[in-house]
Design a protein around this motif. Structure first.
Motif, PDB file in Angstrom:
ATOM      1  N   VAL A  75       0.868  -1.043  -0.018  1.00 62.32           N
ATOM      2  CA  VAL A  75      -0.043   0.006  -0.087  1.00 62.32           C
ATOM      3  C   VAL A  75       1.057   1.373  -0.036  1.00 62.32           C
ATOM      4  O   VAL A  75       0.579   2.176  -0.443  1.00 62.32           O
ATOM      5  CB  VAL A  75      -1.250   0.078   1.276  1.00 62.32           C
ATOM      6  N   ILE A  76       1.842   1.422   1.292  1.00 60.21           N
ATOM      7  CA  ILE A  76       2.664   2.587   0.703  1.00 60.21           C
ATOM      8  C   ILE A  76       3.643   2.831  -0.852  1.00 60.21           C
ATOM      9  O   ILE A  76       3.520   3.704  -0.888  1.00 60.21           O
ATOM     10  CB  ILE A  76       3.730   2.219   2.100  1.00 60.21           C
ATOM     11  N   ASP A  77       3.417   1.703  -1.885  1.00 64.07           N
ATOM     12  CA  ASP A  77       4.154   1.546  -3.051  1.00 64.07           C
ATOM     13  C   ASP A  77       3.196   2.147  -3.519  1.00 64.07           C
ATOM     14  O   ASP A  77       3.363   3.327  -4.215  1.00 64.07           O
ATOM     15  CB  ASP A  77       4.167   0.487  -3.313  1.00 64.07           C
ATOM     16  N   THR A  78       1.742   2.672  -3.678  1.00 68.30           N
ATOM     17  CA  THR A  78       0.570   2.923  -4.490  1.00 68.30           C
ATOM     18  C   THR A  78       0.865   4.118  -3.807  1.00 68.30           C
ATOM     19  O   THR A  78       0.941   5.525  -4.384  1.00 68.30           O
ATOM     20  CB  THR A  78      -0.690   2.204  -4.185  1.00 68.30           C
ATOM     21  N   ILE A  79       0.934   4.787  -2.482  1.00 65.55           N
ATOM     22  CA  ILE A  79       0.704   6.228  -1.663  1.00 65.55           C
ATOM     23  C   ILE A  79       2.256   6.754  -2.512  1.00 65.55           C
ATOM     24  O   ILE A  79       2.058   8.175  -3.203  1.00 65.55           O
ATOM     25  CB  ILE A  79       1.161   5.735  -0.342  1.00 65.55           C
ATOM     26  N   LEU A  80       2.578   6.228  -2.610  1.00 68.46           N
ATOM     27  CA  LEU A  80       4.334   7.375  -3.003  1.00 68.46           C
ATOM     28  C   LEU A  80       4.212   7.018  -4.216  1.00 68.46           C
ATOM     29  O   LEU A  80       4.392   8.799  -4.708  1.00 68.46           O
ATOM     30  CB  LEU A  80       5.669   5.856  -3.071  1.00 68.46           C
ATOM     31  N   ALA A  81       3.595   6.361  -5.390  1.00 69.77           N
ATOM     32  CA  ALA A  81       3.180   6.502  -6.184  1.00 69.77           C
ATOM     33  C   ALA A  81       2.285   7.456  -6.632  1.00 69.77           C
ATOM     34  O   ALA A  81       2.303   7.878  -7.760  1.00 69.77           O
ATOM     35  CB  ALA A  81       2.995   5.324  -7.028  1.00 69.77           C
ATOM     36  N   SER A  82       1.069   7.898  -5.814  1.00 69.94           N
ATOM     37  CA  SER A  82       0.207   8.444  -6.257  1.00 69.94           C
ATOM     38  C   SER A  82       0.833  10.197  -5.513  1.00 69.94           C
ATOM     39  O   SER A  82      -0.347  11.082  -5.934  1.00 69.94           O
ATOM     40  CB  SER A  82      -0.671   8.344  -5.925  1.00 69.94           C
ATOM     41  N   ARG A  83       1.967  10.061  -4.701  1.00 69.46           N
ATOM     42  CA  ARG A  83       2.530  11.497  -5.185  1.00 69.46           C
ATOM     43  C   ARG A  83       1.835  11.906  -3.773  1.00 69.46           C
ATOM     44  O   ARG A  83       2.331  13.326  -3.563  1.00 69.46           O
ATOM     45  CB  ARG A  83       2.996  12.521  -5.798  1.00 69.46           C
ATOM     46  N   ASP A 135      12.148   2.286   3.499  1.00 72.14           N
ATOM     47  CA  ASP A 135      13.168   1.976   3.141  1.00 72.14           C
ATOM     48  C   ASP A 135      13.402   0.524   1.763  1.00 72.14           C
ATOM     49  O   ASP A 135      13.805   0.128   1.347  1.00 72.14           O
ATOM     50  CB  ASP A 135      14.439   1.251   4.109  1.00 72.14           C
ATOM     51  N   LEU A 136      12.044  -0.324   2.442  1.00 75.80           N
ATOM     52  CA  LEU A 136      12.216  -1.507   1.368  1.00 75.80           C
ATOM     53  C   LEU A 136      10.718  -0.828   0.099  1.00 75.80           C
ATOM     54  O   LEU A 136      10.760  -1.701  -0.726  1.00 75.80           O
ATOM     55  CB  LEU A 136      10.723  -2.921   1.815  1.00 75.80           C
ATOM     56  N   ALA A 137      10.506  -0.142   0.232  1.00 73.62           N
ATOM     57  CA  ALA A 137       9.014   1.016  -0.415  1.00 73.62           C
ATOM     58  C   ALA A 137       9.569   1.422  -2.051  1.00 73.62           C
ATOM     59  O   ALA A 137      10.745   1.839  -2.141  1.00 73.62           O
ATOM     60  CB  ALA A 137       8.406   2.010  -0.071  1.00 73.62           C
ATOM     61  N   ASP A 138       9.113   1.533  -3.031  1.00 75.56           N
ATOM     62  CA  ASP A 138       9.653   1.731  -4.081  1.00 75.56           C
ATOM     63  C   ASP A 138       8.213   2.510  -5.137  1.00 75.56           C
ATOM     64  O   ASP A 138       7.372   1.148  -5.119  1.00 75.56           O
ATOM     65  CB  ASP A 138      10.022   0.739  -5.165  1.00 75.56           C
ATOM     66  N   ALA A 139       8.477   4.101  -4.917  1.00 74.68           N
ATOM     67  CA  ALA A 139       6.958   4.148  -5.919  1.00 74.68           C
ATOM     68  C   ALA A 139       6.814   3.968  -7.168  1.00 74.68           C
ATOM     69  O   ALA A 139       5.602   4.207  -8.102  1.00 74.68           O
ATOM     70  CB  ALA A 139       6.938   5.484  -6.055  1.00 74.68           C
ATOM     71  N   GLY A 140       7.863   2.837  -7.829  1.00 74.87           N
ATOM     72  CA  GLY A 140       8.174   2.603  -9.330  1.00 74.87           C
ATOM     73  C   GLY A 140       7.154   1.810  -9.621  1.00 74.87           C
ATOM     74  O   GLY A 140       6.957   0.678 -10.734  1.00 74.87           O
ATOM     75  N   ALA A 141       6.095   0.575  -8.230  1.00 72.56           N
ATOM     76  CA  ALA A 141       5.761  -0.485  -8.580  1.00 72.56           C
ATOM     77  C   ALA A 141       4.075  -0.186  -9.301  1.00 72.56           C
ATOM     78  O   ALA A 141       3.675   1.124  -9.066  1.00 72.56           O
ATOM     79  CB  ALA A 141       5.361  -1.188  -7.332  1.00 72.56           C
ATOM     80  N   GLU A 142       4.144  -0.947  -9.870  1.00 72.56           N
ATOM     81  CA  GLU A 142       2.816  -0.425 -11.104  1.00 72.56           C
ATOM     82  C   GLU A 142       1.655  -1.263 -10.666  1.00 72.56           C
ATOM     83  O   GLU A 142       0.462  -1.581 -11.144  1.00 72.56           O
ATOM     84  CB  GLU A 142       2.807  -0.949 -12.384  1.00 72.56           C
ATOM     85  N   SER A 143       2.113  -2.700  -9.390  1.00 66.45           N
ATOM     86  CA  SER A 143       0.789  -3.074  -9.148  1.00 66.45           C
ATOM     87  C   SER A 143       0.995  -3.644  -7.782  1.00 66.45           C
ATOM     88  O   SER A 143       2.392  -4.173  -7.296  1.00 66.45           O
ATOM     89  CB  SER A 143       0.529  -4.736  -9.456  1.00 66.45           C
ATOM     90  N   PRO A 144       0.006  -4.264  -6.426  1.00 66.24           N
ATOM     91  CA  PRO A 144       0.508  -5.170  -5.508  1.00 66.24           C
ATOM     92  C   PRO A 144       1.016  -6.666  -5.826  1.00 66.24           C
ATOM     93  O   PRO A 144       2.053  -6.406  -4.880  1.00 66.24           O
ATOM     94  CB  PRO A 144      -0.805  -5.549  -5.306  1.00 66.24           C
ATOM     95  N   GLN A 145       1.414  -6.850  -6.201  1.00 63.98           N
ATOM     96  CA  GLN A 145       2.012  -7.894  -7.098  1.00 63.98           C
ATOM     97  C   GLN A 145       3.440  -7.917  -7.364  1.00 63.98           C
ATOM     98  O   GLN A 145       4.039  -8.737  -6.420  1.00 63.98           O
ATOM     99  CB  GLN A 145       1.037  -8.985  -8.216  1.00 63.98           C
TER     100      GLN A 145
END
Length: 302
Positions: free
Chosen positions: A150-158, A186-196
């Motif tokens: 979920v944090i990945d998606t929050i970061l990707a959404s800026r 530290d593990l998060a990455d805004a570049g992820a494009e899907s939960p999987q």
């Protein structure tokens, strides 16, 4: 012929307290059990002709079920930001001030805690936790893999960024969960494009592999060749997650064609599916390790 259920005009298209409707003589307890009304939570009903959305459920909780000062939080908050897609009956996280009294309620996950100034915001008329507070709570309430998804998606959404989340965590050093947030960030990455994709990446890193690049673009003499879900470009090893969209034969054909071009360019491309992640992650992990090990000792990896 069965009698049509009672649908008083005052309740059509509305959400309401069942006990209030009964006390006012609009319905009986038996009427509430009919197909005309849909139970959302204890003593909270909706007209069955109303489309029940996540926001509508949250609005019902905010109006009828939680005390002043409480806020939608966690995955419920992330969904209101557009960062998750909760199931229609998924329990909603709510953050309640430490001294507030509220008993267990079916359909809610109630969390008591301190709520600092700035930890809540108004989101289209609903009180929700801020993006930073939402990430902190996710890191405290979920296992690290699901929190990072979920944090990945929050970061990707800026909605926030990594440095702001680190600062938020450090400003709360010593409080429960601050280290969990730092670890998740530290593990998060805004570049992820899907939960999987997020789950795949985080599980590989937690297993001890080097951190891959996300959405790595491969070019040949300046011409686009492919964009890879996860890649270790120094080794020319990549991982592609095969999702449900591969039911589209044309998309599948296009992807396989571009990946064949990569294979011709000496890349190793490993594919993983949800079934493989769920049932044979260790086997997949061994394959990725073997590919990286092989390339680390070969000219292609230098």
């Amino acid at each position: 012929m069965p009698k049509a259920p009672r649908r008083p005009p005052q309740l059509r298209g509305r959400i309401f307290r069942g006990s209030i409707a009964v006390s006012r003589g609009l319905l009986t307890r038996n009427d509430l059990r009919s197909s005309a009304w849909r139970p959302l939570f204890r003593d909270v009903y909706a007209d069955a002709q109303v489309k029940v959305t996540h926001r509508l459920r949250c609005a019902a909780v905010r109006r009828w079920l939680i005390p002043p000062g409480a806020a939608l939080a966690g995955r419920a908050s992330a969904a209101l930001y557009g960062c998750t897609a909760p199931g229609p009956n998924e329990p909603l996280d709510v953050l309640v001030p430490k001294d507030a009294r509220i008993g267990p309620t079916a359909g809610l996950r109630i969390h008591h805690g301190e709520i600092d100034p700035g930890d809540t915001v108004d989101r289209a008329g609903l009180r929700v936790t801020s993006p930073a507070r939402t990430c902190w709570d996710l890191a405290r309430w979920l296992d690290v893999v699901e929190a990072v998804v979920v944090i990945d998606t929050i970061l990707a959404s800026r909605l926030t960024h990594v440095s702001a989340l680190r600062e938020y965590a450090l400003s709360r050093a010593g409080r429960r969960g601050w280290r969990s947030l730092l670890r998740a960030v530290d593990l998060a990455d805004a570049g992820a494009e899907s939960p999987q994709e997020s789950r795949t990446r985080v599980r590989l890193v937690l297993a001890g592999l080097p951190r891959p690049q996300t959405q790595w673009v491969v070019a040949d003499q300046g011409r686009f060749v492919a964009r890879l879900d996860l890649a270790w470009p120094e080794f020319k090893v990549a991982v592609e997650y095969d999702g449900l969209w591969h039911d589209d034969p044309e998309q599948f054909h296009r992807d396989r064609r571009r990946l064949n071009r990569l294979l011709g360019g000496e890349w190793i491309v490993l594919h993983v599916t949800a079934k493989r992640l769920r049932e044979d992650f260790e086997g997949f992990l061994a394959e990725v390790r073997a590919a990286l090990r092989r390339r680390s000792h070969s000219p292609a990896g230098r």
